[in-house]
Design an enzyme around this catalytic site. Structure first.
Site, PDB file in Angstrom:
ATOM      1  N   HIS A  83       0.835  -1.210   0.000  1.00 58.51           N
ATOM      2  CA  HIS A  83       0.000   0.000   0.000  1.00 58.51           C
ATOM      3  C   HIS A  83       0.866   1.254   0.000  1.00 58.51           C
ATOM      4  CE1 HIS A  83      -3.259   2.756   1.402  1.00 58.51           C
ATOM      5  NE2 HIS A  83      -2.248   3.319   2.051  1.00 58.51           N
ATOM      6  N   GLU A  84       1.875   1.289   0.858  1.00 59.23           N
ATOM      7  CA  GLU A  84       2.735   2.467   0.928  1.00 59.23           C
ATOM      8  C   GLU A  84       3.531   2.650  -0.358  1.00 59.23           C
ATOM      9  OE1 GLU A  84       2.212   4.560   3.102  1.00 59.23           O
ATOM     10  OE2 GLU A  84       1.000   3.282   4.401  1.00 59.23           O
ATOM     11  N   HIS A 106       1.526   4.506  -2.882  1.00 55.08           N
ATOM     12  CA  HIS A 106       1.627   5.962  -2.807  1.00 55.08           C
ATOM     13  C   HIS A 106       2.883   6.453  -3.514  1.00 55.08           C
ATOM     14  CE1 HIS A 106      -1.826   6.644  -0.335  1.00 55.08           C
ATOM     15  NE2 HIS A 106      -1.359   5.965   0.704  1.00 55.08           N
ATOM     16  N   GLU A 139      -6.187   6.771  -1.129  1.00 53.73           N
ATOM     17  CA  GLU A 139      -6.134   5.552  -0.319  1.00 53.73           C
ATOM     18  C   GLU A 139      -6.658   4.349  -1.096  1.00 53.73           C
ATOM     19  OE1 GLU A 139      -4.574   5.263   2.550  1.00 53.73           O
ATOM     20  OE2 GLU A 139      -4.081   7.382   2.312  1.00 53.73           O
TER      21      GLU A 139
END
Length: 281
Positions: A128-129, A132, A204
């Site tokens: 997930h990070e 970004h 997100e």
């Protein structure tokens, strides 16, 4: 699109700073706020990642360690440059990414996260990070955090100026309006948070989707989010700054009922549902 979002974000938050400057000091206040905004934008672009990491006492992780190897493996799978890896000595399970671009990125996780999740779930969180980082929106979140912090600081000044009176006068020799100062003190931080919310929520979902693909299974991240949502409500992060809330994978202020009204994150239930739906694609 992300470049446009960055300029819109910086422009909107700069405008809020100018409003506060005008309320505090008239024309002179606008000039001072404009200079401050320029300095803050410069610092946000080049140094805000270091500032945020320092705020949370993040410590670099050595090459070859368990966490480093997972980040390295996922970065390779995502065809991304290896980010710097940090760990934060906080009991609350959480994580964030920062940096101005993929070549200057950093991923930070808390000790609480390392203690709570298994390897698959950790891979989902790290994925997930890295999402970004891949989507190049880490600059947006870091700039938002830095500028929102400056707005909160000036709004606090406006509040005290309204309470004790302000001697600042503009070119027309008008005194500052106490009602305007009170309004600025109340609504400026809220406006800054709304800007963060507008940009953060769609980011997100995109990062969740990326993390699911990179880690190999959307259920890994879905399971991690269940745990993070539950434990972040039980375990506070005392040093968490509202201005940096949008940077974390789940809100570090989740235990604060008032903060939940203005959360920069979509609901965890909705995020989990979207991840579970990915199994049927």
């Amino acid at each position: 699109m992300n470049t446009l979002k960055t300029f819109v974000l910086m422009g909107t938050l700069t405008f809020i700073l100018l409003l506060i400057g005008n309320a505090l000091g008239g024309h002179n206040g606008v000039v001072i706020a404009l200079i401050m905004a320029g300095v803050m934008n410069f610092i946000s672009y080049w140094y805000s990642d270091k500032i945020v990491l320092s705020m949370y006492g993040a410590q670099p992780v050595e090459r070859g360690t368990y966490l480093y190897q997972i980040v390295e493996k996922l970065a390779r799978s995502a065809d991304l440059p290896m980010p710097k890896v940090y760990i934060i000595n906080e009991a609350q399970p959480n994580a964030f990414a920062t940096g101005r671009n993929p070549k200057n990125a950093a991923v930070a996780v808390t000790r609480g996260l390392m203690d709570l999740v298994d390897e698959n779930e950790l891979s989902g969180v790290i994925g997930h990070e890295l999402g970004h980082v891949h989507n190049r929106d880490i600059l947006i979140s870091t700039v938002a955090a830095t500028m929102a912090g400056a707005i909160s600081f000036l709004a606090s000044m406006a509040r005290w100026a309204a309470i004790f009176g302000s001697g600042s006068r503009d070119d027309d020799d008008r005194g500052s309006n106490p009602l305007a100062l009170i309004g600025i003190a109340i609504f400026a931080p809220m406006a800054a948070m709304l800007v963060q919310m507008a940009i953060s929520r769609t980011r997100e979902f995109k990062a969740d989707r990326f993390g699911a693909k990179v880690s190999g299974n959307p259920i890994y991240l879905a399971n991690a989010l269940r745990k993070l949502d539950l434990y972040s409500r039980r375990i506070p992060m005392p040093n968490a700054a509202p201005a940096t809330e949008n940077m974390f994978i789940v809100s570090p202020l989740a235990g604060n009922k008032m903060a939940n009204l203005f959360s920069t994150h979509p609901s965890t239930e909705e995020r989990i549902k979207k991840l579970e739906d990915m199994r049927f694609e």
